[in-house]
Write an enzyme that holds these catalytic residues in place. Structure first.
Site, mmCIF file in Angstrom:
data_model
loop_
_atom_site.group_PDB
_atom_site.id
_atom_site.type_symbol
_atom_site.label_atom_id
_atom_site.label_comp_id
_atom_site.label_asym_id
_atom_site.label_seq_id
_atom_site.Cartn_x
_atom_site.Cartn_y
_atom_site.Cartn_z
ATOM 1 N N HIS A 233 -4.473 -3.286 -1.077
ATOM 2 C CA HIS A 233 -4.866 -4.599 -1.596
ATOM 3 C C HIS A 233 -6.014 -5.181 -0.780
ATOM 4 O O HIS A 233 -5.859 -6.250 -0.168
ATOM 5 C CB HIS A 233 -3.666 -5.556 -1.549
ATOM 6 C CG HIS A 233 -2.386 -4.973 -2.067
ATOM 7 N ND1 HIS A 233 -1.177 -5.142 -1.454
ATOM 8 C CD2 HIS A 233 -2.141 -4.197 -3.153
ATOM 9 C CE1 HIS A 233 -0.223 -4.515 -2.137
ATOM 10 N NE2 HIS A 233 -0.780 -3.916 -3.166
ATOM 11 N N GLY B 24 0.816 -1.213 0.000
ATOM 12 C CA GLY B 24 0.000 0.000 0.000
ATOM 13 C C GLY B 24 0.846 1.258 0.000
ATOM 14 O O GLY B 24 1.975 1.249 0.498
ATOM 15 N N THR C 173 8.282 5.366 -1.791
ATOM 16 C CA THR C 173 7.755 4.092 -2.275
ATOM 17 C C THR C 173 8.116 3.864 -3.746
ATOM 18 O O THR C 173 8.144 4.800 -4.542
ATOM 19 C CB THR C 173 6.219 4.035 -2.102
ATOM 20 O OG1 THR C 173 5.718 2.933 -2.844
ATOM 21 C CG2 THR C 173 5.523 5.275 -2.637
ATOM 22 N N GLU D 289 6.268 2.438 -5.805
ATOM 23 C CA GLU D 289 5.048 2.535 -6.630
ATOM 24 C C GLU D 289 4.640 3.991 -6.866
ATOM 25 O O GLU D 289 3.566 4.250 -7.410
ATOM 26 C CB GLU D 289 3.908 1.748 -5.987
ATOM 27 C CG GLU D 289 4.104 0.245 -6.129
ATOM 28 C CD GLU D 289 2.870 -0.559 -5.738
ATOM 29 O OE1 GLU D 289 2.159 -0.999 -6.650
ATOM 30 O OE2 GLU D 289 2.636 -0.745 -4.553
ATOM 31 N N HIS E 181 -3.446 3.633 -2.572
ATOM 32 C CA HIS E 181 -3.364 2.299 -3.177
ATOM 33 C C HIS E 181 -3.212 1.245 -2.091
ATOM 34 O O HIS E 181 -2.441 1.424 -1.151
ATOM 35 C CB HIS E 181 -2.164 2.234 -4.139
ATOM 36 C CG HIS E 181 -1.762 0.833 -4.468
ATOM 37 N ND1 HIS E 181 -2.612 -0.051 -5.085
ATOM 38 C CD2 HIS E 181 -0.614 0.142 -4.226
ATOM 39 C CE1 HIS E 181 -1.997 -1.225 -5.222
ATOM 40 N NE2 HIS E 181 -0.789 -1.128 -4.701
ATOM 41 N N THR F 114 9.103 3.589 1.271
ATOM 42 C CA THR F 114 9.103 2.165 0.951
ATOM 43 C C THR F 114 9.426 1.367 2.219
ATOM 44 O O THR F 114 10.012 1.906 3.174
ATOM 45 C CB THR F 114 10.126 1.872 -0.181
ATOM 46 O OG1 THR F 114 9.944 0.531 -0.609
ATOM 47 C CG2 THR F 114 11.569 2.065 0.265
HETATM 48 ZN ZN ZN Z 1 0.485 -2.733 -4.550
#
Ligand code: ZN
Length: 359
Positions: A186, A118, A163, A165, A184, A134
């Site tokens: 999951h 996330g 991060t 992402e 973001h 991260t």
């Molecule tokens: Zn992810």
């Protein structure tokens, strides 16, 4: 300037047995500090004093920079290192960092993230954003962990590495100028839909229809520019994007709390329809006019949705939005019943049989 009170200070005050009613009326409470005070009051402590403090600060504690002077207007990636550092250490930035920590905690408590999964980002200038680091669990984020990055993903401030992402969040912000905040994670039920590459069927619950507009982005390696590009392209029409075989990303034009809400709403929706599908009864859905009403509320809130120009009869009966159904809007305001191709074929076969026997 008003005093800013963080959750840690409130925790210290409670621990030391201090009366929270003595918090100055004009003090600015961080979102998590306010929540803690509310919990403390609900546990039968204090009366109205601390709550009044909360009210004095305005209605929504999560609106970015509502009570603290925002950063200089032209702050961007080209601003001097000193200016960026001063901003990054300002009360305004601190408030945003605390909001991210509070949202991270909620993601973790609701089991929408595992391990270090996330990430979140908040746009704070023309081409800069504060984001999560991260390799830190969202359940234990601290304001001092946060990073400041430019829209190419270069780190400008912060001691922890940003991060991996972040590129996806930044590409979303570049493509969708209204995107202030991105989130973001999951969440299992929504991610299950992402695993089968299918947006959940629509026209069943109003809150989901108002807050979420759901698109599906094909799988690409997390953190790759290609992944970011495919997600970003969907932000014109969707604010909640299922990333195939990965998870969900949302954006908001208001604040990080709203981006987080979308996660709760899509996850609750996916759970509910999975259960509804097991009850052995036909699913009731909205009629076209009912759905049109919901979409007009959505439009007034400024949320994107690809359905605004669709005809009423297409809204809850189109193949695109509810696979297997045909465009058959009912005449009355009665709710429609979910149409299933197999069930329809069976009904037709029986009807044909009865009709032939009557001849
Ligand atoms: Zn992810």
């Amino acid at each position: 300037m008003s005093q800013v009170i963080s959750v840690r200070e409130v925790q210290d005050m409670i621990r030391d047995g201090k009366n929270l009613n003595h918090i100055p009326a004009d003090a600015i409470l961080t979102p998590s500090a306010r929540e803690l005070i509310q919990d403390w009051e609900m546990d039968g402590n204090g009366k109205n004093g601390a709550a009044e403090n909360g009210k004095a600060n305005g209605s929504s504690p999560y609106v970015a920079g509502e009570h603290i002077a925002p950063p200089p207007k032209n702050l961007n990636s080209k601003s001097s290192k000193a200016e960026l550092e001063a901003f990054f250490r300002s009360s305004y930035a601190q408030q945003l960092k605390e909001q991210i920590c509070a949202m991270g905690r909620r993601l973790w408590e609701r089991e929408y993230v595992d391990g270090n999964g996330g990430n979140m980002a908040i746009r704070v200038g023309e081409d800069i954003a504060i984001c999560t680091p991260t390799l830190v669990s969202k359940g234990s984020l601290k304001p001092e962990d946060m990073c400041l990055v430019d829209f190419e993903g270069n780190q400008l401030c912060g001691t922890k590495k940003r991060t991996s992402e972040i590129l996806m969040h930044l590409q979303m912000m570049k493509r969708q100028p209204k995107a202030i905040a991105t989130c973001h994670c999951h969440p299992p039920y929504s991610t299950a839909f992402a695993v089968v590459g299918e947006a959940p069927p629509t026209c069943m619950l109003p809150e989901y229809e108002v807050f979420c507009s759901v698109g599906v982005a094909p799988y690409r390696t997390p953190g790759s520019p290609d992944m970011g590009k495919l997600v970003a392209e969907l932000t014109d029409q969707y604010n909640t994007i299922l990333m195939a075989n990965h998870g969900v990303v949302t954006w908001s034009h208001n604040n990080i709390e709203e981006a987080y809400w979308r996660m709760e709403i899509i996850e609750a929706y996916c759970r509910t329809i999975v259960v509804a599908g097991q009850l052995g009864k036909p699913i009731q859905t909205f009629t076209g006019p009912q759905m049109k009403d919901i979409l007009s509320i959505k439009k007034s809130l400024g949320f994107v949705d690809p359905r605004y120009n669709m005809k009423e009869c297409e809204l809850c009966d189109s193949g695109e939005w509810r696979p297997g159904a045909t465009c058959q809007a009912p005449q009355s305001g009665e709710p429609t019943i979910g149409l299933d191709a197999e069930a329809e074929a069976a009904v037709k076969a029986i009807t044909d049989q009865i009709l032939s026997q009557m001849k």
